[in-house]
Design a protein around this motif. Structure first.
Motif, PDB file in Angstrom:
ATOM      1  N   PRO A 241     -17.368 -54.757  23.805  1.00 43.56           N
ATOM      2  CA  PRO A 241     -16.024 -54.996  24.349  1.00 43.56           C
ATOM      3  C   PRO A 241     -14.886 -54.388  23.531  1.00 43.56           C
ATOM      4  N   GLU A 242     -15.009 -54.392  22.194  1.00 40.97           N
ATOM      5  CA  GLU A 242     -13.919 -53.840  21.373  1.00 40.97           C
ATOM      6  C   GLU A 242     -13.723 -52.353  21.631  1.00 40.97           C
ATOM      7  N   LEU A 243     -14.813 -51.611  21.706  1.00 40.42           N
ATOM      8  CA  LEU A 243     -14.709 -50.169  21.969  1.00 40.42           C
ATOM      9  C   LEU A 243     -14.308 -49.913  23.414  1.00 40.42           C
ATOM     10  N   ARG A 244     -14.836 -50.683  24.328  1.00 38.01           N
ATOM     11  CA  ARG A 244     -14.485 -50.506  25.736  1.00 38.01           C
ATOM     12  C   ARG A 244     -13.008 -50.797  25.992  1.00 38.01           C
ATOM     13  N   ALA A 245     -12.425 -51.663  25.195  1.00 39.17           N
ATOM     14  CA  ALA A 245     -10.992 -51.965  25.331  1.00 39.17           C
ATOM     15  C   ALA A 245     -10.124 -50.807  24.829  1.00 39.17           C
ATOM     16  N   ARG A 246     -10.679 -49.985  23.951  1.00 35.75           N
ATOM     17  CA  ARG A 246      -9.905 -48.905  23.331  1.00 35.75           C
ATOM     18  C   ARG A 246     -10.183 -47.522  23.903  1.00 35.75           C
ATOM     19  N   LEU A 247     -11.290 -47.395  24.650  1.00 40.78           N
ATOM     20  CA  LEU A 247     -11.713 -46.089  25.142  1.00 40.78           C
ATOM     21  C   LEU A 247     -11.971 -46.127  26.642  1.00 40.78           C
ATOM     22  N   PRO A 248     -11.766 -45.006  27.322  1.00 43.32           N
ATOM     23  CA  PRO A 248     -12.068 -44.958  28.756  1.00 43.32           C
ATOM     24  C   PRO A 248     -13.545 -44.646  29.005  1.00 43.32           C
ATOM     25  N   GLU A 249     -13.981 -44.835  30.224  1.00 46.48           N
ATOM     26  CA  GLU A 249     -15.330 -44.434  30.623  1.00 46.48           C
ATOM     27  C   GLU A 249     -15.394 -42.918  30.816  1.00 46.48           C
ATOM     28  N   VAL A 250     -14.309 -42.354  31.345  1.00 50.10           N
ATOM     29  CA  VAL A 250     -14.182 -40.914  31.545  1.00 50.10           C
ATOM     30  C   VAL A 250     -12.845 -40.483  30.955  1.00 50.10           C
ATOM     31  N   ALA A 251     -12.845 -39.405  30.189  1.00 46.16           N
ATOM     32  CA  ALA A 251     -11.601 -38.858  29.636  1.00 46.16           C
ATOM     33  C   ALA A 251     -11.408 -37.449  30.173  1.00 46.16           C
ATOM     34  N   ARG A 252     -10.158 -37.062  30.345  1.00 48.90           N
ATOM     35  CA  ARG A 252      -9.820 -35.725  30.842  1.00 48.90           C
ATOM     36  C   ARG A 252      -8.685 -35.163  29.990  1.00 48.90           C
ATOM     37  N   ALA A 253      -8.722 -33.844  29.802  1.00 49.33           N
ATOM     38  CA  ALA A 253      -7.657 -33.191  29.034  1.00 49.33           C
ATOM     39  C   ALA A 253      -7.583 -31.727  29.418  1.00 49.33           C
ATOM     40  N   ASP A 254      -6.367 -31.216  29.487  1.00 58.57           N
ATOM     41  CA  ASP A 254      -6.140 -29.782  29.664  1.00 58.57           C
ATOM     42  C   ASP A 254      -5.972 -29.186  28.273  1.00 58.57           C
ATOM     43  N   LEU A 255      -6.851 -28.240  27.944  1.00 58.86           N
ATOM     44  CA  LEU A 255      -6.844 -27.639  26.615  1.00 58.86           C
ATOM     45  C   LEU A 255      -6.873 -26.122  26.748  1.00 58.86           C
ATOM     46  N   GLY A 256      -5.806 -25.483  26.359  1.00 55.07           N
ATOM     47  CA  GLY A 256      -5.767 -24.029  26.342  1.00 55.07           C
ATOM     48  C   GLY A 256      -6.022 -23.376  27.687  1.00 55.07           C
ATOM     49  N   GLY A 257      -5.659 -24.040  28.763  1.00 55.13           N
ATOM     50  CA  GLY A 257      -5.846 -23.488  30.096  1.00 55.13           C
ATOM     51  C   GLY A 257      -7.148 -23.885  30.765  1.00 55.13           C
ATOM     52  N   LEU A 258      -7.955 -24.713  30.104  1.00 55.31           N
ATOM     53  CA  LEU A 258      -9.198 -25.217  30.701  1.00 55.31           C
ATOM     54  C   LEU A 258      -9.098 -26.720  30.921  1.00 55.31           C
ATOM     55  N   ARG A 259      -9.731 -27.167  31.988  1.00 58.22           N
ATOM     56  CA  ARG A 259      -9.747 -28.598  32.324  1.00 58.22           C
ATOM     57  C   ARG A 259     -11.069 -29.192  31.810  1.00 58.22           C
ATOM     58  N   PHE A 260     -10.955 -30.048  30.782  1.00 60.03           N
ATOM     59  CA  PHE A 260     -12.105 -30.680  30.147  1.00 60.03           C
ATOM     60  C   PHE A 260     -12.254 -32.124  30.619  1.00 60.03           C
ATOM     61  N   GLY A 261     -13.485 -32.571  30.610  1.00 60.29           N
ATOM     62  CA  GLY A 261     -13.787 -33.970  30.834  1.00 60.29           C
ATOM     63  C   GLY A 261     -14.844 -34.405  29.847  1.00 60.29           C
ATOM     64  N   ALA A 262     -14.879 -35.701  29.579  1.00 68.03           N
ATOM     65  CA  ALA A 262     -15.914 -36.284  28.727  1.00 68.03           C
ATOM     66  C   ALA A 262     -16.401 -37.553  29.394  1.00 68.03           C
ATOM     67  N   VAL A 263     -17.715 -37.758  29.322  1.00 69.72           N
ATOM     68  CA  VAL A 263     -18.355 -38.935  29.887  1.00 69.72           C
ATOM     69  C   VAL A 263     -19.622 -39.182  29.079  1.00 69.72           C
ATOM     70  N   HIS A 264     -20.088 -40.401  29.064  1.00 71.78           N
ATOM     71  CA  HIS A 264     -21.297 -40.668  28.290  1.00 71.78           C
ATOM     72  C   HIS A 264     -22.554 -40.230  29.031  1.00 71.78           C
ATOM     73  N   GLU A 265     -22.753 -40.769  30.196  1.00 73.88           N
ATOM     74  CA  GLU A 265     -24.036 -40.552  30.883  1.00 73.88           C
ATOM     75  C   GLU A 265     -23.862 -39.750  32.178  1.00 73.88           C
ATOM     76  N   THR A 266     -24.790 -38.836  32.424  1.00 75.83           N
ATOM     77  CA  THR A 266     -24.768 -38.026  33.647  1.00 75.83           C
ATOM     78  C   THR A 266     -26.047 -38.178  34.475  1.00 75.83           C
ATOM     79  N   GLY A 267     -26.947 -39.068  34.062  1.00 78.71           N
ATOM     80  CA  GLY A 267     -28.201 -39.246  34.794  1.00 78.71           C
ATOM     81  C   GLY A 267     -29.280 -38.293  34.312  1.00 78.71           C
ATOM     82  N   SER A 268     -30.334 -38.203  35.075  1.00 74.93           N
ATOM     83  CA  SER A 268     -31.497 -37.406  34.674  1.00 74.93           C
ATOM     84  C   SER A 268     -31.160 -35.916  34.623  1.00 74.93           C
ATOM     85  N   ALA A 269     -31.973 -35.183  33.865  1.00 69.69           N
ATOM     86  CA  ALA A 269     -31.765 -33.741  33.719  1.00 69.69           C
ATOM     87  C   ALA A 269     -31.936 -33.024  35.054  1.00 69.69           C
TER      88      ALA A 269
END
Length: 165
Positions: free
Chosen positions: A64-92
């Motif tokens: 709960p402490e980390l979940r309160a401080r961090l999102p499940e999905v993060a997004r950012a525009d960096l140098g003209g590219l659209r980035f995302g971060a997520v923990h799990e994406t399912g099977s390969a």
């Protein structure tokens, strides 16, 4: 713009602390990504204090402490590219198509969970990167993390770093 990518640190349970070679990369990174499964808030606080910019998400092992401080999905525009971060994406199997459908607005998706390094591109052009884990190699031969650069609106110099055993 220099990027440092890590995840699945599981501290302090797995290694006790982040490896020195990884920490040595922090001053040269403009942006640090962490793909979740921090497990402790001390690692989050450490990266926040030593990073110019931190983009992080929570993972399935984060309480709960980390979940309160961090999102499940993060997004950012960096140098003209659209980035995302997520923990799990399912099977390969089917990962590229599944992620391209879920994140049609991204150029690069950084993910974790498996502890297995991954670098592929979906037919839509979405680049998928998993840096592995710098502290818990599981069935892999090495613990790992990644570095990359954004130059002229392009992702360049993607490199997987193996840590000594």
């Amino acid at each position: 713009m220099r990027l440092l990518l890590m995840g699945d640190t599981h501290l302090p349970k797995r290694a006790g602390r982040l490896p020195a070679p990884l920490l040595a990369e922090l001053p040269g990174a403009d942006v640090v990504f962490h793909t979740g499964d921090w497990v402790d808030t001390a690692t989050l606080d450490l990266l926040l204090s030593r990073s110019r910019r931190l983009i992080g998400v929570y993972g399935n092992n984060d309480g709960p402490e980390l979940r309160a401080r961090l999102p499940e999905v993060a997004r950012a525009d960096l140098g003209g590219l659209r980035f995302g971060a997520v923990h799990e994406t399912g099977s390969a199997q089917g990962r590229e198509a599944r992620c391209a459908a879920r994140f049609p607005d991204l150029d690069v998706l950084v993910f974790g969970h498996s502890h297995i390094p991954w670098d592929t591109t979906a037919p839509t052009g979405l680049r998928l990167l998993n840096p592995g884990s710098p502290t818990d190699r599981r069935r892999r031969p090495h613990c790992t993390y990644m570095t990359a650069a954004v130059t002229g609106g392009r992702l360049t110099d993607v490199e997987l770093h193996r840590l000594p055993r």
